[in-house]
Every structure is written in C-alpha cells, then in structure tokens.
Design a protein around this motif. Structure first.
Motif, mmCIF file in Angstrom:
data_model
loop_
_atom_site.group_PDB
_atom_site.id
_atom_site.type_symbol
_atom_site.label_atom_id
_atom_site.label_comp_id
_atom_site.label_asym_id
_atom_site.label_seq_id
_atom_site.Cartn_x
_atom_site.Cartn_y
_atom_site.Cartn_z
ATOM 1 N N UNK A 1 0.865 -1.190 0.000
ATOM 2 C CA UNK A 1 0.000 0.000 0.000
ATOM 3 C C UNK A 1 0.895 1.232 0.000
ATOM 4 N N UNK A 2 0.739 2.077 -1.008
ATOM 5 C CA UNK A 2 1.684 3.175 -1.234
ATOM 6 C C UNK A 2 1.433 4.437 -0.447
ATOM 7 N N UNK B 1 -8.360 -18.815 -4.499
ATOM 8 C CA UNK B 1 -7.661 -19.695 -3.557
ATOM 9 C C UNK B 1 -6.202 -19.925 -3.935
ATOM 10 N N UNK B 2 -5.856 -19.681 -5.188
ATOM 11 C CA UNK B 2 -4.467 -19.921 -5.616
ATOM 12 C C UNK B 2 -3.508 -18.843 -5.129
ATOM 13 N N UNK B 3 -4.045 -17.757 -4.553
ATOM 14 C CA UNK B 3 -3.198 -16.673 -4.050
ATOM 15 C C UNK B 3 -3.463 -16.427 -2.573
ATOM 16 N N UNK B 4 -2.395 -16.146 -1.835
ATOM 17 C CA UNK B 4 -2.531 -15.683 -0.447
ATOM 18 C C UNK B 4 -1.906 -14.290 -0.398
ATOM 19 N N UNK B 5 -2.753 -13.291 -0.197
ATOM 20 C CA UNK B 5 -2.277 -11.908 -0.233
ATOM 21 C C UNK B 5 -1.981 -11.403 1.172
ATOM 22 N N UNK B 6 -0.833 -10.751 1.324
ATOM 23 C CA UNK B 6 -0.485 -10.093 2.589
ATOM 24 C C UNK B 6 -0.232 -8.611 2.310
ATOM 25 N N UNK B 7 -0.990 -7.766 2.992
ATOM 26 C CA UNK B 7 -0.835 -6.318 2.797
ATOM 27 C C UNK B 7 0.326 -5.815 3.651
ATOM 28 N N UNK B 8 1.197 -5.052 3.017
ATOM 29 C CA UNK B 8 2.361 -4.478 3.697
ATOM 30 C C UNK B 8 2.280 -2.958 3.594
ATOM 31 N N UNK B 9 2.456 -2.292 4.738
ATOM 32 C CA UNK B 9 2.516 -0.825 4.739
ATOM 33 C C UNK B 9 3.966 -0.388 4.956
ATOM 34 N N UNK B 10 4.233 0.872 4.643
ATOM 35 C CA UNK B 10 5.628 1.290 4.475
ATOM 36 C C UNK B 10 6.138 2.225 5.563
ATOM 37 N N UNK B 11 5.333 2.466 6.603
ATOM 38 C CA UNK B 11 5.701 3.439 7.621
ATOM 39 C C UNK B 11 6.973 3.086 8.380
ATOM 40 N N UNK C 1 0.696 11.148 -6.250
ATOM 41 C CA UNK C 1 1.110 12.405 -5.629
ATOM 42 C C UNK C 1 1.819 13.228 -6.708
ATOM 43 N N UNK C 2 1.229 14.352 -7.047
ATOM 44 C CA UNK C 2 1.859 15.260 -8.003
ATOM 45 C C UNK C 2 2.328 14.546 -9.271
ATOM 46 N N UNK C 3 1.385 13.777 -9.821
ATOM 47 C CA UNK C 3 1.586 13.079 -11.095
ATOM 48 C C UNK C 3 2.671 12.001 -11.047
ATOM 49 N N UNK C 4 2.968 11.528 -9.835
ATOM 50 C CA UNK C 4 3.954 10.445 -9.685
ATOM 51 C C UNK C 4 3.551 9.616 -8.471
ATOM 52 N N UNK C 5 4.472 8.781 -7.989
ATOM 53 C CA UNK C 5 4.159 7.978 -6.801
ATOM 54 C C UNK C 5 4.601 8.723 -5.545
ATOM 55 N N UNK C 6 3.995 8.406 -4.390
ATOM 56 C CA UNK C 6 4.444 9.023 -3.143
ATOM 57 C C UNK C 6 5.905 8.692 -2.841
ATOM 58 N N UNK C 7 6.565 9.641 -2.161
ATOM 59 C CA UNK C 7 7.966 9.436 -1.804
ATOM 60 C C UNK C 7 8.203 8.184 -0.989
ATOM 61 N N UNK C 8 7.270 7.842 -0.102
ATOM 62 C CA UNK C 8 7.472 6.636 0.728
ATOM 63 C C UNK C 8 7.532 5.376 -0.133
ATOM 64 N N UNK C 9 6.768 5.380 -1.201
ATOM 65 C CA UNK C 9 6.791 4.196 -2.072
ATOM 66 C C UNK C 9 8.087 4.151 -2.871
ATOM 67 N N UNK D 1 -8.935 10.907 -12.713
ATOM 68 C CA UNK D 1 -7.987 10.251 -13.615
ATOM 69 C C UNK D 1 -7.401 8.953 -13.075
ATOM 70 N N UNK D 2 -7.803 8.580 -11.869
ATOM 71 C CA UNK D 2 -7.455 7.252 -11.366
ATOM 72 C C UNK D 2 -5.984 7.046 -11.050
ATOM 73 N N UNK D 3 -5.227 8.122 -10.962
ATOM 74 C CA UNK D 3 -3.807 7.954 -10.623
ATOM 75 C C UNK D 3 -2.986 7.329 -11.727
ATOM 76 N N UNK D 4 -3.451 7.512 -12.962
ATOM 77 C CA UNK D 4 -2.776 6.854 -14.089
ATOM 78 C C UNK D 4 -1.293 7.249 -14.184
ATOM 79 N N UNK D 5 -0.981 8.501 -13.822
ATOM 80 C CA UNK D 5 0.429 8.919 -13.915
ATOM 81 C C UNK D 5 1.298 8.200 -12.890
ATOM 82 N N UNK D 6 0.724 7.872 -11.744
ATOM 83 C CA UNK D 6 1.474 7.091 -10.750
ATOM 84 C C UNK D 6 1.742 5.685 -11.276
ATOM 85 N N UNK D 7 0.733 5.094 -11.904
ATOM 86 C CA UNK D 7 0.922 3.754 -12.484
ATOM 87 C C UNK D 7 2.001 3.786 -13.562
#
Ligand SMILES: Cc1cc2nc3c(=O)[nH]c(=O)nc-3n(C[C@H](O)[C@H](O)[C@H](O)COP(=O)(O)O)c2cc1C
Length: 183
Positions: free
Chosen positions: A9-10, A31-41, A78-86, A117-123
């Motif tokens: 999570x960014x 069932x073929x996937x086990x997802x674990x959410x990781x935060x970056x703090x 964030x400002x047409x890019x990804x957040x600094x933490x990510x 715009x769905x954050x397309x620039x971050x993607x």
C-alpha cells in the motif's frame, strides 16, 4: 498450495484508499493466491551510507519480498507520480546493486484516486521504474481506479458495486499471471 503475494500500500494515511483497496483485494483473491498487505511506515529512509550495515527494517522488508511469489503495488498519485514513501521502499528493495529483492517477481500495478484520472500517472511512473529491478509486469487489465472517495463504508469495506467486478477481474488476471510465471 497458494502463491504468497505481497500487496504494497503506497500511502501512510490511516484512512488511505490505497490501503482499503489492498485489503479489498485480499478478500477477492482466488484460492491460488494468499495476499499479505504491507505498509511502508516502518521503512527507514534509503541512504547509501547505510548499505554496509543495513537497518533491520530494510533487511526484513527485503526478505519478505524475496520469499514472496509476486508483488502488487496499490498506489495513489502524488503530483503526477508515486508518493515518496513508495519510491523509498522501492529503492530499498532494489539494493544491493544487481540483487533486487523484486528480481523475477511477477508484478501488478493498481493506481487509484478520488479524482477523475485514477492515478494513471502514478501507475505509469511505476512502469518506468520497475522493469530493471523486478519481474514481468502484468499488462492487462490496466487498472486505474477513479472516484474511489465513496467506495468504502466507515469500516473500510468495499461498498461501491461498480468497483467490485473491476478488482475481481484484476486479481483473477494476476493469479493467472503468477501461475504462468511460476508454472
Ligand atoms: C502531496 C499530494 C499530492 C497529490 N497529487 C495528486 C495527483 O497528482 N493526482 C491525483 O489524482 N490526486 C492527487 N492527490 C490527492 C490524492 O489522490 C488523495 O489525497 C488520496 O486520497 C491519496 O491516497 P490515499 O487515500 O491512499 O492516501 C495528492 C495528494 C497529496 C497529499
């Protein structure tokens, strides 16, 4: 046996839509996937001076990625890019040089925004950054989620009906992407 997928999570925000989307994906995963959410703090600022004796949080983050079978990035814009933490976390994961912890990991990218715009620039930013340090990025379905501001209830449950099939299609496609890579 399910593939272990790290979902990053960014955003650090407590009520982050990115985090809620990441959590929604865990519930929709087949069932073929086990997802674990990781935060970056908890990830220290990257500093090349520390590379000889890396902080424990870098080591733990790298090991989690290395042990995974794939990674999904859920990012705000964030400002047409990804957040600094990510970006910081990706820089940590990418080192030591040539030994990226994302090497050969199949990758998914989901951007989002309460805006139109769905954050397309971050993607697109992630699509620029990752090819040299990660495995194959899933190309379709492109998933830039707009207007996510009314998608969740007070407990963080996904309530926007139009979003559910979009996320379901995404995580199902990602399961196929992972299986193809590891199969
Ligand atoms: C520093 C900053 C820059 C932002 N820039 C953009 C942007 O370029 N495009 C956009 O759609 N939203 C932008 N936003 C609004 C974010 O999409 C919104 O705050 C969103 O809720 C952040 O993601 P989160 O809910 O996962 O924390 C920006 C927000 C901040 C704090």
């Amino acid at each position: 046996m399910a593939y272990n997928i790290v979902v990053i999570a960014g955003s650090l925000r407590k009520d982050s839509f990115s985090l809620k989307i990441a959590n929604a994906l865990t519930k929709l995963a087949p069932a073929s996937l086990k997802l674990e959410v990781v935060t970056l703090g908890g990830i220290s600022f990257f500093n090349q001076d520390l590379e000889g004796a890396p902080p424990a949080d870098w080591v733990a983050f790298r090991e989690k990625l290395q042990k995974s079978d794939g990674v999904i990035f859920v990012t705000p814009e964030y400002n047409r890019a990804i957040p600094g933490v990510l970006k910081n976390a990706i820089d940590v994961a990418s080192r030591p040089y040539g030994k990226s912890s994302l090497n050969s990991k199949p990758v998914g990218i989901v951007s989002n925004s309460p805006g139109p715009q769905g954050g397309v620039s971050a993607a697109k930013t992630l699509q620029n950054i990752l090819p040299g340090i990660a495995g194959p990025i899933m190309q379709q379905p492109e998933t830039y989620l707009n207007a996510v501001g009314d998608a969740f209830d007070a407990e963080g449950n996904l309530t926007k009906d139009s979003l559910k099939p979009v996320l379901q299609a995404y995580v199902d496609a990602f399961a196929a992407h992972v299986a193809k890579h590891h199969g």
